[in-house]
Enzyme design. Structure first.
Site, mmCIF file in Angstrom:
data_model
loop_
_atom_site.group_PDB
_atom_site.id
_atom_site.type_symbol
_atom_site.label_atom_id
_atom_site.label_comp_id
_atom_site.label_asym_id
_atom_site.label_seq_id
_atom_site.Cartn_x
_atom_site.Cartn_y
_atom_site.Cartn_z
ATOM 1 N N VAL A 80 -18.685 1.739 12.782
ATOM 2 C CA VAL A 80 -18.805 0.460 11.990
ATOM 3 C C VAL A 80 -19.965 0.160 11.649
ATOM 4 O O VAL A 80 -21.005 -0.261 12.491
ATOM 5 C CB VAL A 80 -17.833 -0.753 12.621
ATOM 6 C CG1 VAL A 80 -18.073 -1.755 11.334
ATOM 7 C CG2 VAL A 80 -16.474 -0.190 12.779
ATOM 8 N N GLU A 112 -14.766 10.045 25.001
ATOM 9 C CA GLU A 112 -15.928 9.712 25.829
ATOM 10 C C GLU A 112 -16.900 8.608 25.022
ATOM 11 O O GLU A 112 -16.938 8.560 24.049
ATOM 12 C CB GLU A 112 -16.738 10.901 25.833
ATOM 13 C CG GLU A 112 -16.178 12.139 26.755
ATOM 14 C CD GLU A 112 -16.248 13.388 26.240
ATOM 15 O OE1 GLU A 112 -16.924 13.689 25.241
ATOM 16 O OE2 GLU A 112 -15.692 14.243 26.920
ATOM 17 N N ASN A 117 -21.990 1.027 26.660
ATOM 18 C CA ASN A 117 -21.523 0.652 25.290
ATOM 19 C C ASN A 117 -20.253 -0.408 25.406
ATOM 20 O O ASN A 117 -19.296 -0.117 25.265
ATOM 21 C CB ASN A 117 -21.319 1.871 24.457
ATOM 22 C CG ASN A 117 -21.018 1.566 23.009
ATOM 23 O OD1 ASN A 117 -21.037 0.505 22.714
ATOM 24 N ND2 ASN A 117 -20.828 2.659 22.446
ATOM 25 N N TYR A 124 -11.775 -0.266 23.287
ATOM 26 C CA TYR A 124 -10.949 0.678 23.666
ATOM 27 C C TYR A 124 -10.001 0.061 24.897
ATOM 28 O O TYR A 124 -8.876 0.333 24.779
ATOM 29 C CB TYR A 124 -11.642 1.915 24.387
ATOM 30 C CG TYR A 124 -12.519 2.651 23.260
ATOM 31 C CD1 TYR A 124 -12.033 2.901 21.976
ATOM 32 C CD2 TYR A 124 -13.675 3.056 23.673
ATOM 33 C CE1 TYR A 124 -12.925 3.616 20.991
ATOM 34 C CE2 TYR A 124 -14.535 3.844 22.636
ATOM 35 C CZ TYR A 124 -14.255 3.987 21.337
ATOM 36 O OH TYR A 124 -15.036 4.608 20.487
HETATM 37 C C1 LIG Z 1 -17.524 -0.319 18.985
HETATM 38 C C2 LIG Z 1 -17.245 -0.431 17.389
HETATM 39 C C3 LIG Z 1 -16.793 0.678 16.507
HETATM 40 C C4 LIG Z 1 -16.532 -1.730 17.259
HETATM 41 O O1 LIG Z 1 -16.454 -2.066 15.951
HETATM 42 P P1 LIG Z 1 -16.023 -3.329 15.202
HETATM 43 O O2 LIG Z 1 -15.247 -3.224 14.058
HETATM 44 O O3 LIG Z 1 -16.913 -4.251 15.380
HETATM 45 O O4 LIG Z 1 -14.696 -3.945 16.255
HETATM 46 P P2 LIG Z 1 -13.616 -5.013 16.179
HETATM 47 O O5 LIG Z 1 -14.116 -5.991 15.001
HETATM 48 O O6 LIG Z 1 -12.331 -4.176 15.395
HETATM 49 O O7 LIG Z 1 -13.449 -5.520 17.469
HETATM 50 C C5 LIG Z 1 -12.170 -5.148 18.073
HETATM 51 C C6 LIG Z 1 -12.218 -5.687 19.722
HETATM 52 O O8 LIG Z 1 -13.236 -4.812 20.355
HETATM 53 C C7 LIG Z 1 -14.028 -5.881 21.273
HETATM 54 N N1 LIG Z 1 -15.523 -5.974 20.666
HETATM 55 C C8 LIG Z 1 -15.878 -5.368 19.643
HETATM 56 N N2 LIG Z 1 -17.317 -5.693 19.673
HETATM 57 C C9 LIG Z 1 -17.464 -6.291 20.615
HETATM 58 C C10 LIG Z 1 -18.931 -6.844 21.211
HETATM 59 N N3 LIG Z 1 -19.862 -6.675 20.647
HETATM 60 N N4 LIG Z 1 -18.664 -7.475 22.455
HETATM 61 C C11 LIG Z 1 -17.497 -7.542 22.944
HETATM 62 N N5 LIG Z 1 -16.214 -6.825 22.547
HETATM 63 C C12 LIG Z 1 -16.296 -6.381 21.555
HETATM 64 C C13 LIG Z 1 -13.349 -7.128 21.328
HETATM 65 O O9 LIG Z 1 -12.278 -6.877 21.926
HETATM 66 C C14 LIG Z 1 -12.773 -7.113 19.841
HETATM 67 O O10 LIG Z 1 -11.663 -8.099 19.728
HETATM 68 P P3 LIG Z 1 -11.935 -9.446 19.170
HETATM 69 O O11 LIG Z 1 -13.003 -9.323 17.899
HETATM 70 O O12 LIG Z 1 -10.512 -9.763 18.574
HETATM 71 O O13 LIG Z 1 -12.659 -10.315 20.321
HETATM 72 C C15 LIG Z 1 -18.751 -0.991 16.693
HETATM 73 O O14 LIG Z 1 -19.389 -2.066 17.483
HETATM 74 C C16 LIG Z 1 -19.608 0.160 16.311
HETATM 75 O O15 LIG Z 1 -19.570 0.757 15.190
HETATM 76 N N6 LIG Z 1 -20.771 0.558 17.244
HETATM 77 C C17 LIG Z 1 -21.720 1.416 17.182
HETATM 78 C C18 LIG Z 1 -20.875 2.879 17.422
HETATM 79 C C19 LIG Z 1 -20.223 3.264 18.611
HETATM 80 O O16 LIG Z 1 -20.791 2.837 19.635
HETATM 81 N N7 LIG Z 1 -19.090 3.714 18.504
HETATM 82 C C20 LIG Z 1 -18.294 4.167 19.584
HETATM 83 C C21 LIG Z 1 -18.824 5.398 20.315
HETATM 84 S S1 LIG Z 1 -17.640 5.908 21.568
#
Ligand SMILES: CC(C)(COP(=O)(O)OP(=O)(O)OC[C@H]1O[C@@H](n2cnc3c(N)ncnc32)[C@H](O)[C@@H]1OP(=O)(O)O)[C@@H](O)C(=O)NCCC(=O)NCCS
Length: 162
Positions: A80, A112, A117, A124
């Protein structure tokens, strides 16, 4: 004081197209330490992997790739853009992939993730994935020469999962 409701980022989900690859690969390079190359995305499309983007007003805000194999799926990429995080897009895209995997006959999904992270691991675990293994020094060295372990996570699927 009552907390404000979270903003909801509405996006239109659609399959990743070949024409999106340069743009998505550029986003990928900004997001990941060891990014997929344009060739990796093209190979995923050529192999028929499930690849999705979430778009709003012509701008891609989220993307991901999942590989389907008999009986199981492997989530390979879930991303995202920074300014659209914590609005539910990661959870929504993950949920779409889980539904797709179930529809295609998978009964489990693996992925993985870097041990450091925290946001991804939280997402997850919130979605029902559990830690099943740890691979030492799995990822290539970062700019400071350090390697990072991977957690292997698994989610069972059943026809009535939420
Ligand atoms: C990981 C990632 C995909 C999450 O996307 P996102 O759209 O921000 O996530 P969401 O808003 O759907 O969050 C869903 C839940 O995930 C958890 N979460 C997401 N970001 C978080 C953060 N920074 N810290 C703690 N919990 C988090 C929470 O439980 C959250 O629920 P809540 O908002 O109701 O508390 C995003 O941070 C990203 O793109 N990171 C970089 C790429 C990456 O690391 N991808 C995964 C590789 S395996």
């Amino acid at each position: 004081m009552a907390s404000l409701p979270k903003p909801i980022a509405t996006v239109a989900w659609r399959p990743l197209r070949t024409a999106d690859v340069p743009y998505v690969a550029a986003l990928e390079a900004q997001i990941h330490v060891a990014p997929w190359t344009p060739g990796n995305f093209r190979d995923a499309l050529a192999a028929g992997y499930s690849a999705q983007v979430g778009e709003r007003e012509g701008r891609i805000l989220a993307f991901g790739v999942m590989m389907l194999a008999p009986g199981e799926a492997q989530l390979l990429n879930l991303s995202v853009v920074p300014d659209a995080r914590r609005q539910g897009l990661g959870r929504a895209l993950l949920s779409r992939f889980l539904q797709d995997a179930l529809r295609m006959g998978a009964d489990q999904v693996f992925l993985e993730v870097r041990v450091g992270n925290t946001p991804a691991i939280a997402l997850y675990e919130d979605a029902g994935f559990v830690r099943v293994a740890r691979r030492a020094d799995y990822y290539p060295p970062d700019a400071s020469g350090l390697r990072e372990d991977a957690l292997v996570m698994r989610r069972e699927l059943s026809p009535n999962f939420r």
